[in-house]
Design a protein around this motif. Structure first.
Motif, PDB file in Angstrom:
ATOM      1  N   UNK A  55      73.525  77.445  77.868  1.00  0.00           N
ATOM      2  CA  UNK A  55      74.786  77.122  77.173  1.00  0.00           C
ATOM      3  C   UNK A  55      74.890  77.746  75.784  1.00  0.00           C
ATOM      4  N   UNK A  56      74.199  78.869  75.588  1.00  0.00           N
ATOM      5  CA  UNK A  56      74.328  79.605  74.326  1.00  0.00           C
ATOM      6  C   UNK A  56      74.733  81.044  74.649  1.00  0.00           C
ATOM      7  N   UNK A  57      74.867  81.865  73.620  1.00  0.00           N
ATOM      8  CA  UNK A  57      75.193  83.275  73.837  1.00  0.00           C
ATOM      9  C   UNK A  57      74.082  84.006  74.585  1.00  0.00           C
ATOM     10  N   UNK A  58      72.920  83.395  74.727  1.00  0.00           N
ATOM     11  CA  UNK A  58      71.794  84.022  75.419  1.00  0.00           C
ATOM     12  C   UNK A  58      71.587  83.494  76.840  1.00  0.00           C
ATOM     13  N   UNK A  59      72.504  82.692  77.325  1.00  0.00           N
ATOM     14  CA  UNK A  59      72.360  82.171  78.683  1.00  0.00           C
ATOM     15  C   UNK A  59      72.340  83.343  79.674  1.00  0.00           C
ATOM     16  N   UNK A  60      71.420  83.291  80.619  1.00  0.00           N
ATOM     17  CA  UNK A  60      71.219  84.316  81.659  1.00  0.00           C
ATOM     18  C   UNK A  60      70.635  85.629  81.136  1.00  0.00           C
ATOM     19  N   UNK A  61      70.205  85.648  79.893  1.00  0.00           N
ATOM     20  CA  UNK A  61      69.512  86.821  79.363  1.00  0.00           C
ATOM     21  C   UNK A  61      68.060  86.765  79.848  1.00  0.00           C
ATOM     22  N   UNK A  62      67.582  87.919  80.304  1.00  0.00           N
ATOM     23  CA  UNK A  62      66.218  87.981  80.811  1.00  0.00           C
ATOM     24  C   UNK A  62      65.233  88.222  79.664  1.00  0.00           C
ATOM     25  N   UNK A  63      64.183  87.445  79.655  1.00  0.00           N
ATOM     26  CA  UNK A  63      63.111  87.634  78.677  1.00  0.00           C
ATOM     27  C   UNK A  63      62.000  88.432  79.364  1.00  0.00           C
ATOM     28  N   UNK A  64      61.766  89.646  78.872  1.00  0.00           N
ATOM     29  CA  UNK A  64      60.747  90.528  79.454  1.00  0.00           C
ATOM     30  C   UNK A  64      59.547  90.545  78.503  1.00  0.00           C
ATOM     31  N   UNK A  65      58.423  90.097  78.999  1.00  0.00           N
ATOM     32  CA  UNK A  65      57.235  89.979  78.146  1.00  0.00           C
ATOM     33  C   UNK A  65      56.200  91.021  78.543  1.00  0.00           C
TER      34      UNK A  65
END
Length: 118
Positions: A55-65
């Motif tokens: 529920x933020x501007x980063x929703x569904x953003x993939x975190x690649x580590x």
């Protein structure tokens, strides 16, 4: 679980950048470098990120580590070695204590992938 606090700092850092952009890009991926010696669990970090980004501007953003191994340098032997975390931190040849860490302490944003498509 310090991953929760790290995730909060990550989101605030990306938000500062995002807010400074005139046209808000669609962020698709956040690439992180996480050193083995930071004691950060990538799985926990991803879990914390997904929970806090919801529920933020980063929703569904993939975190690649991308994990970086712990590598130390022995000045006595003039060579690099890989200490065994929790077991052996000294040089395996001369037993000098680990004093020069070449990698493994990184915890930083490597880059963002984004587009101007909304």
């Amino acid at each position: 679980m310090h991953e929760t606090d790290m995730t909060k700092a990550l989101i605030l850092t990306v938000k500062d950048w995002y807010d400074s952009q005139l046209e808000k890009p669609k962020i698709e991926k956040i690439h992180l470098l996480v050193g083995e010696f930071t004691c950060v669990e990538p799985v926990s970090l991803k879990f914390a990120f997904e929970a806090q980004a919801s529920n933020t501007f980063l929703e569904n953003v993939e975190l690649v580590i991308k994990e970086k191994p712990l590598i130390a340098f022995c000045h006595h032997c003039q060579r690099e070695y890989r200490p065994e975390i929790g077991i052996q931190y000294a040089c395996p040849d001369c037993n000098c204590p680990m004093e020069d860490i070449r990698s493994g302490r990184e915890l930083k944003i490597e880059r963002l992938e984004y587009s101007s498509n909304y």
